[in-house]
Design a protein around this motif. Sequence first.
Motif, short mmCIF file in Angstrom:
data_model
loop_
_atom_site.label_atom_id
_atom_site.label_comp_id
_atom_site.label_asym_id
_atom_site.label_seq_id
_atom_site.Cartn_x
_atom_site.Cartn_y
_atom_site.Cartn_z
N THR A 238 0.83 -1.21 0.00
CA THR A 238 0.00 0.00 0.00
C THR A 238 0.86 1.26 0.00
N CYS A 239 1.83 1.28 0.89
CA CYS A 239 2.71 2.45 1.00
C CYS A 239 3.45 2.70 -0.31
N LYS A 240 4.05 1.67 -0.85
CA LYS A 240 4.83 1.82 -2.09
C LYS A 240 3.95 2.24 -3.26
N ASN A 241 2.85 1.54 -3.46
CA ASN A 241 1.98 1.85 -4.60
C ASN A 241 1.36 3.24 -4.49
N ASP A 242 0.97 3.62 -3.26
CA ASP A 242 0.37 4.95 -3.08
C ASP A 242 1.38 6.06 -3.34
N LEU A 243 2.60 5.89 -2.85
CA LEU A 243 3.62 6.92 -3.07
C LEU A 243 3.99 7.03 -4.56
N ILE A 244 4.04 5.90 -5.24
CA ILE A 244 4.28 5.95 -6.69
C ILE A 244 3.15 6.68 -7.38
N TYR A 245 1.92 6.45 -6.91
CA TYR A 245 0.75 7.15 -7.47
C TYR A 245 0.86 8.66 -7.24
N VAL A 246 1.33 9.05 -6.06
CA VAL A 246 1.51 10.48 -5.77
C VAL A 246 2.51 11.09 -6.75
N VAL A 247 3.61 10.37 -6.99
CA VAL A 247 4.63 10.87 -7.91
C VAL A 247 4.09 10.96 -9.34
N GLU A 248 3.43 9.92 -9.77
CA GLU A 248 3.03 9.84 -11.18
C GLU A 248 1.74 10.59 -11.50
N ALA A 249 0.82 10.68 -10.52
CA ALA A 249 -0.49 11.23 -10.83
C ALA A 249 -0.79 12.57 -10.14
N TYR A 254 0.60 20.16 -8.11
CA TYR A 254 1.05 20.96 -6.97
C TYR A 254 2.25 21.82 -7.34
N PRO A 255 2.30 23.05 -6.81
CA PRO A 255 3.54 23.84 -6.95
C PRO A 255 4.65 23.22 -6.10
N ASP A 256 5.89 23.53 -6.44
CA ASP A 256 7.04 22.90 -5.77
C ASP A 256 7.04 23.13 -4.27
N GLU A 257 6.59 24.32 -3.85
CA GLU A 257 6.69 24.63 -2.42
C GLU A 257 5.81 23.73 -1.55
N PHE A 258 4.85 23.03 -2.15
CA PHE A 258 4.02 22.11 -1.37
C PHE A 258 4.79 20.84 -1.00
N ASP A 259 5.84 20.51 -1.78
CA ASP A 259 6.66 19.33 -1.49
C ASP A 259 5.78 18.10 -1.24
N VAL A 260 4.87 17.88 -2.16
CA VAL A 260 3.78 16.93 -1.94
C VAL A 260 4.28 15.51 -1.68
N CYS A 261 5.31 15.07 -2.40
CA CYS A 261 5.78 13.69 -2.23
C CYS A 261 6.31 13.46 -0.82
N ASN A 262 7.10 14.39 -0.32
CA ASN A 262 7.65 14.23 1.04
C ASN A 262 6.57 14.36 2.11
N VAL A 263 5.56 15.19 1.86
CA VAL A 263 4.46 15.31 2.83
C VAL A 263 3.74 13.98 2.96
N ALA A 305 12.96 2.65 -7.62
CA ALA A 305 13.42 3.52 -8.70
C ALA A 305 12.45 4.66 -8.98
N ALA A 306 11.15 4.39 -8.79
CA ALA A 306 10.14 5.42 -9.07
C ALA A 306 10.06 6.47 -7.97
N LEU A 307 10.64 6.20 -6.80
CA LEU A 307 10.48 7.10 -5.65
C LEU A 307 11.76 7.78 -5.21
N VAL A 308 12.89 7.15 -5.49
CA VAL A 308 14.13 7.57 -4.85
C VAL A 308 14.48 9.04 -5.13
N ARG A 309 14.12 9.56 -6.30
CA ARG A 309 14.45 10.96 -6.62
C ARG A 309 13.42 11.94 -6.07
N HIS A 310 12.33 11.45 -5.52
CA HIS A 310 11.24 12.32 -5.07
C HIS A 310 11.10 12.38 -3.56
N ILE A 311 11.72 11.44 -2.86
CA ILE A 311 11.55 11.37 -1.41
C ILE A 311 12.91 11.50 -0.73
N ASP A 312 12.98 12.38 0.22
CA ASP A 312 14.19 12.57 1.01
C ASP A 312 14.07 11.74 2.29
#
Length: 667
Positions: A238-249, A254-263, A305-312
Amino acid sequence: MVQCCVHILLNILYVYMSSVVLRIYCFAGLTVLSKFSKMVGQSEKPNSTNENHINEQIEEGSKHRSGVLKRIRKCVMRNLFPNDRATSPTNKNITAETIEEKLLQKRYQDASKDLITLEHNICKLIDDKQREEKKLQLEMLYEKLENEVFQVIKKSITQVDLMEQSIKAILEQEIEDSQYIENSGNLTTNIGRPRKWRQKWKNVVKLSVQDRISQIPERPPGALKSSLSYTLGYLGRTCKNDLIYVVEALEQYYPDEFDVCNVYAQHYHQELKSIVENFEHEKKDIHLLLSWVFNIYPKKILNDAALVRHIDSTNLEPLLSQRKIREFEEYYLPYEVNSVRNWMNKSLDLEFELCNEDKEPVTLGEYYHSELQIDVIQIYNGGLKRAEEIRPELSKEISPLLAKELEAFLKRYKRVFEIYIKKNKSQQFFKAIVIANINCCRNFRDYINGKNIDLEAEMKQNMNLILQDFETLGNDILLKDLFLDLKEIFKKIMKRKSHRDHYESMIEIIKKTERHISPYNTLICPCYQNMMGKVHIHLVLEYVTRLLKKKVSIKNHNEQQNLATQICHTAALIEKFCSESNASWLNPLIHQLAEIISLKDVNAIQVEVAALANVYPDIEKKHIRALLHIKGDLSTEDVHTVLQILKTRNTENQHTNPSFFSLIKDC
């Protein structure tokens, strides 16, 4: 005309200057210039009342200048007060009804803008009662917009309908909040400000994540996976698929300042942390839990691979506290060691249950094979690997503990094998089973001495000694009957006078030996070489013993040479038969004895004896004396001279061959 140009210039300055102070100066300048233009207009009126045509032209010019100034002033006011939409005729058309209509049409951004404008209009109302009524109406509309927008946000983890409209509506409110905070002294925008929709957005994201995580389905009845395994599997997917969905969809809206993936990642992480910290676990689940926390979650989920560049992930705190980690590891280490011990012993018990059934062992290629070493090595490596999956330091902690268990297992293996050979000698496949276990023993030795295991030197030595004794025991069983039969044939060598008869006796011995060991080709190569080494040692030892014990004395030099030749032929026969032996160090021995017998010169004999003693350092005077006795032409003094050479041999340069002459008794 000059005044118009100045007006235009001031207006341009205003547009391109963001400073509020500069805007105020521009506005003041425009006001002064406007008053000045009126004065100039009055001073330019004609004095002659008779010149009507000129008056008309002047009046028309004044009207034209007045219109231009009004338009410039209007433009400046729009730039000075961009949010003051009350001066625009269109603002008069913004009503609760029009906003309601836009909400029905899902035009959330427009509705958000109109609400802000309506908010400004209400603040300018003089009538207190009317203003309060409008405020209530405004808040109801805000509540409706807020509910609809954040309902979209809450559902956005599975669908993206109306996402763009919702995010833009939030951004409109954020901009208005920012302006309110920046101009905190302006009391015309104080209805419900700041509304903090961005913070509300974070709260709604948190709620949506909680809903997703809480929907863990019940484990199906009869499922092979444990409750923890099933739960962690669901949470991970669930965690992995949902975070990939956040990145892709979702990220695109969102504007960059929302930092949506990390939130989103932070909220998922917090939910997982809460579950992992408080999960009711059993000891058998500890490895899975720790492995999931230290290995699967950070490496296969956050580092996908789909998340590593988007999540700190550096901003995510550990899923388990240090206290919990220590607590779990204190349970884990003894449990894992005990588990490895039990599985090793179960494998051993199963192996000898099969042995007791007296069935022919399976073959792998041409050799008898046992699965025991495969099972045990996999169990041992599995314990190390499972610890390393948690963290490398834990693998180092458990390594010496598992090594002790492996040593204890090998000791038990040897004891169980000894019990088996005492009770089952009459079995049809007894020797085949012994061969299978010798092969198994050798595989253990290869593993222990290989590069894939980290053992302390003392531990490795202890294990090798156990396994060497095991293999020796097995070879003794295979060769015991043969050596008993050969003993009678070797006795004939003592009785026969001719050394030609010795050669014929050795042919008989070798033929009998060959028939006996022919079924032993099912030993793997190193084990076969080791067994042939024992045969080699036995043949040479028995022959040399009979040679030295035979009390013959030959004075004739030609006869001595003939004897030496026959001895060399016998040695060649043994050497050829034992070509696959690992005791090739014995090959020169009989030839050296024959050479000493054939020599006549005492000095030459001394040199050969010294060479013999150098290669076989356990040779003693009694052995040399028995050999020289065969040479009946040596005086007592010559024998003494030769024996003296043993005292001067260089012990530092001695070869490290195994003992041989010490095995000869009563020479």
